[in-house]
Design a protein around this motif. Structure first.
Motif, PDB file in Angstrom:
ATOM      1  N   CYS A 231     -42.597   0.582  -8.217  1.00 59.35           N
ATOM      2  CA  CYS A 231     -43.378   0.215  -7.204  1.00 59.35           C
ATOM      3  C   CYS A 231     -42.640  -1.015  -6.366  1.00 59.35           C
ATOM      4  O   CYS A 231     -41.763  -1.707  -6.569  1.00 59.35           O
ATOM      5  CB  CYS A 231     -44.514  -0.236  -7.688  1.00 59.35           C
ATOM      6  SG  CYS A 231     -44.521  -1.961  -8.366  1.00 59.35           S
ATOM      7  N   PRO A 232     -43.151  -1.239  -5.157  1.00 60.26           N
ATOM      8  CA  PRO A 232     -42.370  -2.408  -3.966  1.00 60.26           C
ATOM      9  C   PRO A 232     -42.504  -3.642  -4.669  1.00 60.26           C
ATOM     10  O   PRO A 232     -43.489  -4.092  -5.223  1.00 60.26           O
ATOM     11  CB  PRO A 232     -43.333  -2.064  -2.932  1.00 60.26           C
ATOM     12  CG  PRO A 232     -43.719  -0.625  -2.800  1.00 60.26           C
ATOM     13  CD  PRO A 232     -44.032  -0.476  -4.445  1.00 60.26           C
ATOM     14  N   ALA A 258     -31.193   1.539  -4.941  1.00 59.81           N
ATOM     15  CA  ALA A 258     -30.761   2.687  -5.279  1.00 59.81           C
ATOM     16  C   ALA A 258     -31.886   3.781  -5.462  1.00 59.81           C
ATOM     17  O   ALA A 258     -31.659   5.022  -5.377  1.00 59.81           O
ATOM     18  CB  ALA A 258     -29.882   2.407  -6.529  1.00 59.81           C
ATOM     19  N   LYS A 259     -32.979   3.463  -6.087  1.00 58.82           N
ATOM     20  CA  LYS A 259     -34.074   4.509  -6.244  1.00 58.82           C
ATOM     21  C   LYS A 259     -34.916   4.675  -5.034  1.00 58.82           C
ATOM     22  O   LYS A 259     -35.721   5.654  -5.192  1.00 58.82           O
ATOM     23  CB  LYS A 259     -35.123   3.807  -7.510  1.00 58.82           C
ATOM     24  CG  LYS A 259     -34.293   3.531  -8.682  1.00 58.82           C
ATOM     25  CD  LYS A 259     -35.336   2.982  -9.712  1.00 58.82           C
ATOM     26  CE  LYS A 259     -36.398   4.047 -10.197  1.00 58.82           C
ATOM     27  NZ  LYS A 259     -37.118   3.354 -11.331  1.00 58.82           N
ATOM     28  N   GLY A 260     -34.722   4.149  -3.832  1.00 62.36           N
ATOM     29  CA  GLY A 260     -35.365   4.317  -2.648  1.00 62.36           C
ATOM     30  C   GLY A 260     -36.644   3.722  -2.650  1.00 62.36           C
ATOM     31  O   GLY A 260     -37.558   4.226  -1.763  1.00 62.36           O
ATOM     32  N   ILE A 261     -36.989   2.634  -3.534  1.00 61.76           N
ATOM     33  CA  ILE A 261     -38.276   2.019  -3.398  1.00 61.76           C
ATOM     34  C   ILE A 261     -38.301   0.767  -2.553  1.00 61.76           C
ATOM     35  O   ILE A 261     -37.209   0.017  -2.591  1.00 61.76           O
ATOM     36  CB  ILE A 261     -38.680   1.673  -4.874  1.00 61.76           C
ATOM     37  CG1 ILE A 261     -38.641   3.029  -5.935  1.00 61.76           C
ATOM     38  CG2 ILE A 261     -39.673   0.712  -5.085  1.00 61.76           C
ATOM     39  CD1 ILE A 261     -38.832   2.504  -7.310  1.00 61.76           C
ATOM     40  N   PRO A 262     -39.369   0.379  -1.699  1.00 63.51           N
ATOM     41  CA  PRO A 262     -39.321  -0.728  -0.887  1.00 63.51           C
ATOM     42  C   PRO A 262     -39.140  -1.842  -1.715  1.00 63.51           C
ATOM     43  O   PRO A 262     -39.710  -2.293  -2.715  1.00 63.51           O
ATOM     44  CB  PRO A 262     -40.535  -0.623  -0.183  1.00 63.51           C
ATOM     45  CG  PRO A 262     -40.927   0.685  -0.351  1.00 63.51           C
ATOM     46  CD  PRO A 262     -40.412   1.489  -1.498  1.00 63.51           C
ATOM     47  N   VAL A 263     -38.137  -2.617  -1.190  1.00 61.61           N
ATOM     48  CA  VAL A 263     -37.772  -3.923  -1.740  1.00 61.61           C
ATOM     49  C   VAL A 263     -37.295  -5.007  -0.818  1.00 61.61           C
ATOM     50  O   VAL A 263     -36.668  -4.776   0.241  1.00 61.61           O
ATOM     51  CB  VAL A 263     -36.719  -3.798  -3.008  1.00 61.61           C
ATOM     52  CG1 VAL A 263     -35.389  -3.334  -2.293  1.00 61.61           C
ATOM     53  CG2 VAL A 263     -36.659  -4.946  -3.792  1.00 61.61           C
ATOM     54  N   PRO A 313     -39.719   1.663   6.577  1.00 63.84           N
ATOM     55  CA  PRO A 313     -41.036   2.725   6.190  1.00 63.84           C
ATOM     56  C   PRO A 313     -40.318   3.854   5.413  1.00 63.84           C
ATOM     57  O   PRO A 313     -39.238   3.922   5.578  1.00 63.84           O
ATOM     58  CB  PRO A 313     -41.460   2.854   7.370  1.00 63.84           C
ATOM     59  CG  PRO A 313     -40.592   2.939   8.703  1.00 63.84           C
ATOM     60  CD  PRO A 313     -39.519   1.844   8.149  1.00 63.84           C
ATOM     61  N   PRO A 314     -41.153   4.244   4.709  1.00 62.91           N
ATOM     62  CA  PRO A 314     -40.769   5.506   4.041  1.00 62.91           C
ATOM     63  C   PRO A 314     -40.430   6.758   4.797  1.00 62.91           C
ATOM     64  O   PRO A 314     -41.189   6.815   5.891  1.00 62.91           O
ATOM     65  CB  PRO A 314     -41.915   5.642   3.001  1.00 62.91           C
ATOM     66  CG  PRO A 314     -43.175   5.058   3.572  1.00 62.91           C
ATOM     67  CD  PRO A 314     -42.516   3.748   4.262  1.00 62.91           C
ATOM     68  N   PRO A 315     -39.444   7.418   4.404  1.00 58.23           N
ATOM     69  CA  PRO A 315     -39.302   8.672   5.050  1.00 58.23           C
ATOM     70  C   PRO A 315     -40.378   9.584   5.176  1.00 58.23           C
ATOM     71  O   PRO A 315     -41.296   9.677   4.174  1.00 58.23           O
ATOM     72  CB  PRO A 315     -38.162   9.240   4.408  1.00 58.23           C
ATOM     73  CG  PRO A 315     -38.312   8.674   3.250  1.00 58.23           C
ATOM     74  CD  PRO A 315     -38.649   7.330   3.287  1.00 58.23           C
TER      75      PRO A 315
END
Length: 316
Positions: A231-232, A258-263, A313-315
């Motif tokens: 989670c972010p 690396a996991k593509g999670i908002p950070v 923002p997420p794709p």
């Protein structure tokens, strides 16, 4: 002494007359009562319903605004440092920052906190990273079940030891939607090896003797279980921190990227373990609010300098 509407002060009490003289105040800031959220002490079940824990619940409060009809507020769970310290129902402008902006706060005195008796204090022995996390989760779920907060918008934050509780809650559980770590511990083994003399062997009672129980240190360290962090998170770190070095936060940030999670990562030059410069304290609070606004999708009522968020923002 202090109160929910007055910051801590040094006072002189004359017993025969009951007259109180304020010798010195910790803060000269005055806030009108209509803007202050008064904490409600709560006791809630935890430990599978076999034990209880304590906290102060601050509902949102701002005389100039009301929430849309039927909307429940997000909840920000706050875990204190120490970890065997405690939080008190004394005016905390950092908490009022959130409640005045429509976000409820739960300030948790998880098992192990001082002030509730010896048995409660010793409940953390050997169980740091377990019961503190369990109590923060139980408190949030208790308020959601009562309908006082939105159970789909639960957040958690903490600094130092509270940052560890935050990261453990986000790594080993899936209750919270996002969190903020302020110079939080992610590697317990590194902390045991590098901590300052004053707290030498402190972790022996909280986790187990090191290196004999190295397995527990690794088992409870978020940095060794990054597969569970999904989670972010926003990280705040002093670059001169010798107690929790920046590399602990930076490794967590890299893993989430690396996991593509908002950070987001907000480092502060010249700051150590705990921020002291007013400009940095202000920036951290605003950046944290900005981060939550982006993740939860609510509009900001004030102009805040954006903070860069990786993978956001997420794709579509």
């Amino acid at each position: 002494a202090g109160s929910p509407t007055e910051a801590t002060a040094l006072v002189c009490l004359d017993l025969p007359s009951s007259q109180v003289e304020v010798v010195a105040r910790s803060s000269s800031v005055a806030v009108e009562p209509e803007y202050l959220s008064i904490p409600e002490p709560i006791v809630f079940p935890t430990g599978g319903g076999k034990e209880v824990a304590y906290a102060f619940f601050y509902p949102p409060k701002n005389r100039d605004f009301v929430a849309p009809a039927g909307e429940k507020p997000p909840l920000l769970v706050k875990s204190h440092g120490g970890p065997t310290g405690a939080t008190a129902a004394v005016l905390n402008l950092g908490i009022q920052y959130w409640t005045s902006r429509g976000i409820a706060v739960l300030d948790v005195n998880y098992r192990g906190s001082s002030g509730y008796g010896r048995a409660y204090r010793e409940a953390l022995k050997g169980r740091w990273g377990l019961v503190d996390v369990e109590d923060c989760i139980a408190g949030a779920q208790f308020l959601a079940a009562q309908g006082k907060v939105d159970g789909e918008r639960l957040l958690i934050r903490g600094g130092s030891a509270g940052g560890y509780t935050t990261l453990a809650a986000l790594t080993f559980h899936t209750v919270f939607k996002a969190g903020a770590s302020y110079y939080g511990v992610s590697d317990l083994e590194a902390l045991a090896q590098e901590t300052h003399k004053f707290e030498s062997h402190y972790l022996d009672s909280l986790i187990g003797p090191y290196p004999e129980r190295r397995d527990l240190y690794r088992e409870r360290s978020p940095i060794h279980h990054l597969e569970g962090l999904n989670c972010p998170v926003i990280f705040f770190q002093g670059l001169e921190d010798a107690i929790v070095p920046p590399n602990q936060a930076e490794r967590m940030v890299a893993a989430l990227q690396a996991k593509g999670i908002p950070v987001a990562y907000v480092p502060f030059a010249g700051e150590q373990h705990g921020f002291r410069q007013a400009a940095n304290l202000k920036r951290a609070l605003e950046a944290e609010l900005y981060f939550y606004a982006q993740i939860l999708g609510f509009p900001l009522a004030e102009l805040i300098e954006p903070v860069p968020i990786a993978n956001w923002p997420p794709p579509r």
